[in-house]
Design a protein around this motif. Structure first.
Motif, PDB file in Angstrom:
ATOM      1  N   LYS A   1       7.470  -2.353 -13.506  1.00 16.09           N
ATOM      2  CA  LYS A   1       6.799  -0.876 -13.795  1.00 16.09           C
ATOM      3  C   LYS A   1       5.634  -1.256 -14.103  1.00 16.09           C
ATOM      4  O   LYS A   1       4.622  -0.422 -13.680  1.00 16.09           O
ATOM      5  N   ASN A   2       5.149  -1.916 -15.224  1.00 14.45           N
ATOM      6  CA  ASN A   2       3.734  -1.960 -15.690  1.00 14.45           C
ATOM      7  C   ASN A   2       2.903  -2.562 -14.713  1.00 14.45           C
ATOM      8  O   ASN A   2       1.719  -2.099 -14.687  1.00 14.45           O
ATOM      9  N   ALA A   3       3.136  -3.840 -14.025  1.00 12.80           N
ATOM     10  CA  ALA A   3       2.495  -4.249 -12.972  1.00 12.80           C
ATOM     11  C   ALA A   3       2.114  -3.316 -11.826  1.00 12.80           C
ATOM     12  O   ALA A   3       1.015  -3.105 -11.287  1.00 12.80           O
ATOM     13  N   LEU A   4       3.201  -2.402 -11.574  1.00 12.25           N
ATOM     14  CA  LEU A   4       2.950  -1.348 -10.524  1.00 12.25           C
ATOM     15  C   LEU A   4       2.010  -0.087 -10.954  1.00 12.25           C
ATOM     16  O   LEU A   4       1.099   0.203 -10.117  1.00 12.25           O
ATOM     17  N   TYR A   5       2.050   0.174 -12.264  1.00 11.17           N
ATOM     18  CA  TYR A   5       1.407   1.153 -12.861  1.00 11.17           C
ATOM     19  C   TYR A   5      -0.163   0.616 -12.846  1.00 11.17           C
ATOM     20  O   TYR A   5      -1.091   1.216 -12.626  1.00 11.17           O
ATOM     21  N   ALA A   6      -0.374  -0.896 -12.944  1.00 11.36           N
ATOM     22  CA  ALA A   6      -1.593  -1.357 -12.835  1.00 11.36           C
ATOM     23  C   ALA A   6      -2.314  -1.372 -11.646  1.00 11.36           C
ATOM     24  O   ALA A   6      -3.546  -1.136 -11.437  1.00 11.36           O
ATOM     25  N   ALA A   7      -1.467  -1.436 -10.690  1.00 11.02           N
ATOM     26  CA  ALA A   7      -1.857  -1.321  -9.135  1.00 11.02           C
ATOM     27  C   ALA A   7      -2.444   0.009  -9.159  1.00 11.02           C
ATOM     28  O   ALA A   7      -3.438   0.330  -8.294  1.00 11.02           O
ATOM     29  N   VAL A   8      -1.530   0.921  -9.478  1.00  9.51           N
ATOM     30  CA  VAL A   8      -2.009   2.433  -9.446  1.00  9.51           C
ATOM     31  C   VAL A   8      -3.183   2.713  -9.921  1.00  9.51           C
ATOM     32  O   VAL A   8      -4.076   3.562  -9.351  1.00  9.51           O
ATOM     33  N   VAL A   9      -3.552   2.071 -11.220  1.00  5.92           N
ATOM     34  CA  VAL A   9      -4.811   2.419 -11.863  1.00  5.92           C
ATOM     35  C   VAL A   9      -5.876   2.045 -11.037  1.00  5.92           C
ATOM     36  O   VAL A   9      -7.039   2.764 -10.827  1.00  5.92           O
ATOM     37  N   ALA A  10      -5.925   0.897 -10.357  1.00 12.65           N
ATOM     38  CA  ALA A  10      -6.778   0.208  -9.518  1.00 12.65           C
ATOM     39  C   ALA A  10      -7.025   1.085  -8.271  1.00 12.65           C
ATOM     40  O   ALA A  10      -7.929   1.504  -7.737  1.00 12.65           O
TER      41      ALA A  10
ATOM     42  N   ALA B   1       0.851  -1.193  -0.007  1.00 10.70           N
ATOM     43  CA  ALA B   1       0.154   0.040   0.016  1.00 10.70           C
ATOM     44  C   ALA B   1       0.642   1.298   0.095  1.00 10.70           C
ATOM     45  O   ALA B   1       0.525   2.235  -0.673  1.00 10.70           O
ATOM     46  N   SER B   2       1.932   1.450   0.777  1.00  9.48           N
ATOM     47  CA  SER B   2       2.822   2.265   0.897  1.00  9.48           C
ATOM     48  C   SER B   2       3.539   2.654  -0.626  1.00  9.48           C
ATOM     49  O   SER B   2       3.621   3.792  -0.908  1.00  9.48           O
ATOM     50  N   ILE B   3       3.861   1.641  -1.239  1.00  8.76           N
ATOM     51  CA  ILE B   3       4.463   1.595  -2.652  1.00  8.76           C
ATOM     52  C   ILE B   3       3.623   2.301  -3.615  1.00  8.76           C
ATOM     53  O   ILE B   3       3.765   3.055  -4.233  1.00  8.76           O
ATOM     54  N   ILE B   4       2.344   1.729  -3.420  1.00  7.24           N
ATOM     55  CA  ILE B   4       1.127   2.355  -4.197  1.00  7.24           C
ATOM     56  C   ILE B   4       1.034   3.676  -4.178  1.00  7.24           C
ATOM     57  O   ILE B   4       0.950   4.359  -5.182  1.00  7.24           O
ATOM     58  N   ASP B   5       0.833   4.265  -2.806  1.00  9.31           N
ATOM     59  CA  ASP B   5       0.564   5.550  -2.769  1.00  9.31           C
ATOM     60  C   ASP B   5       1.828   6.633  -3.245  1.00  9.31           C
ATOM     61  O   ASP B   5       1.618   7.620  -3.800  1.00  9.31           O
ATOM     62  N   ALA B   6       2.982   6.029  -3.220  1.00  2.00           N
ATOM     63  CA  ALA B   6       4.211   6.639  -3.370  1.00  2.00           C
ATOM     64  C   ALA B   6       4.329   6.601  -5.105  1.00  2.00           C
ATOM     65  O   ALA B   6       4.567   7.860  -5.523  1.00  2.00           O
ATOM     66  N   ALA B   7       4.013   5.509  -5.672  1.00  2.00           N
ATOM     67  CA  ALA B   7       3.809   5.569  -7.071  1.00  2.00           C
ATOM     68  C   ALA B   7       2.664   6.374  -7.739  1.00  2.00           C
ATOM     69  O   ALA B   7       2.853   7.022  -8.581  1.00  2.00           O
ATOM     70  N   THR B   8       1.578   6.461  -6.973  1.00  8.29           N
ATOM     71  CA  THR B   8       0.583   7.196  -7.606  1.00  8.29           C
ATOM     72  C   THR B   8       1.123   8.724  -7.423  1.00  8.29           C
ATOM     73  O   THR B   8       0.703   9.497  -8.280  1.00  8.29           O
ATOM     74  N   GLN B   9       1.823   9.127  -6.658  1.00 10.77           N
ATOM     75  CA  GLN B   9       2.140  10.526  -6.439  1.00 10.77           C
ATOM     76  C   GLN B   9       3.306  10.851  -7.712  1.00 10.77           C
ATOM     77  O   GLN B   9       3.130  11.785  -8.372  1.00 10.77           O
TER      78      GLN B   9
END
Length: 213
Positions: free
Chosen positions: A65-74, A24-32
């Protein structure tokens, strides 16, 4: 969107995050980072630095990176759906909700660097990446379902046309929002025309006698 607080000094004990909290913390930072820089310019190194970890931590949790971006989209889709539901639940006018969604100034803000609209605008151009395409289809579809629920509520209250198909209405609104980059790139006198387009879209949604004003 506020940035995470700076990491504590090394002489302080660190709390070990659970696997779920770490993701969750990675997704938050990646979203920013993705919202500020866009998918192509953002790097895993930037995300790791924002979070205060090493790049291998990101790959251990998401693989690419693609998989992380997919998680950010969700994540972004869920956040926007929750905001839309909350806005609709705390207003007496669904027409006002739609007026705010389609307001050109709101759309500009939604697509400004650092805002969630940047995530979706980029995602629409990355459909050659299977993981991102699947995330876009699923989670934007979920967002359309929430907007469809909002439209149905407006129909029950008599504000929106009774003959309107809620699913089609939801996708019409989302299409208007997502075409911002196209209009900004090629439309002459964009603000003037965008105001007229928003008013036309509202008239197609509102019941006879209701005013987009």
């Amino acid at each position: 969107m506020p940035r995470p607080r700076s990491s504590p000094p090394n002489d302080r004990p660190r709390t070990r995050l659970s696997a779920a909290d770490r993701r969750a913390s990675i997704i938050d930072a990646a979203t920013q980072v993705f919202a500020e820089s866009g998918y192509q310019r953002a790097t895993m190194g930037q995300i790791a630095a924002r979070l205060g970890v090493t790049e291998p931590v990101l790959f251990q949790n998401f693989g690419s990176k693609n998989a992380l971006y997919a998680a950010v989209v969700a994540h972004a889709s869920g956040h926007m759906a929750a905001m839309m539901r909350a806005f609709a639940e705390h207003t007496d006018s669904i027409g006002e909700v739609l007026t705010q969604l389609l307001n050109p100034e709101h759309i500009d803000e939604l697509h400004s660097p650092g805002s969630l609209g940047v995530i979706f605008a980029d995602a629409m151009t990355l459909t050659a990446e299977p993981a991102i395409e699947a995330a876009v289809r699923q989670h934007v579809g979920e967002l359309a379902s929430v907007l469809g629920e909002v439209i149905e509520r407006g129909q029950r209250g008599g504000e929106l046309r009774a003959d309107l198909d809620p699913e089609a209405g939801a996708w019409m609104v989302l299409s208007f929002l997502s075409a911002h980059r196209f209009r900004a790139a090629v439309m002459p006198g964009r603000r003037h025309l965008e105001e007229h387009l928003a008013a036309m879209t509202l008239r197609m949604l509102l019941a006879v006698g209701e005013s987009p004003e």
